[in-house]
Design a protein around this motif. Structure first.
Motif: not given
Length: 117
Positions: A23-40
């Motif tokens: 869930a994103a909040s704040g300056s949503i209009g500044a975003i042009n992509a969302m995604g995921w990373y993972r780390q072991v």
């Protein structure tokens, strides 16, 4: 600024499914992509998937065909549906949001996914 909060991690058996939410909040209009990373622990962070504002998606080869990224605009939320999970999918999963016209990524705090019998 953008704030990201992940949820949905947990313990699942091999072959099972989980759905992560970011869930994103704040300056949503500044975003042009969302995604995921993972780390072991002890390893480098690995990129998993991305969803652009135009709706384009892309996946790491290791998850292609098993994971699906999607969004619900009304909730400013991105999801990662993970099916046919394998023990090697065990990691902390981090949501990120890319700030347009910059090299800046915002990050969530992560959610742990454990795939084990």
């Amino acid at each position: 600024q953008v704030q990201l909060v992940e949820s949905g991690g947990g313990l699942v058996q091999p072959g099972g499914s989980l759905r992560l939410s970011c869930a994103a909040s704040g300056s949503i209009g500044a975003i042009n992509a969302m995604g995921w990373y993972r780390q072991v622990p002890g390893k480098q962070r690995e990129w998993v998937a991305v969803l652009t504002e135009s709706g384009s998606t892309n996946y790491a080869d290791s998850v292609k065909g098993r994971f699906t990224i999607s969004r619900e605009n009304a909730k400013n939320t991105v999801y990662l549906q993970m099916d046919s999970l394998k023990p090697e999918d065990t990691a902390v999963y981090y949501c990120y949001a890319h700030k347009r016209f910059s090299s800046v990524n915002y990050w969530g705090k992560g959610t742990l996914v454990t795939v084990s019998p």
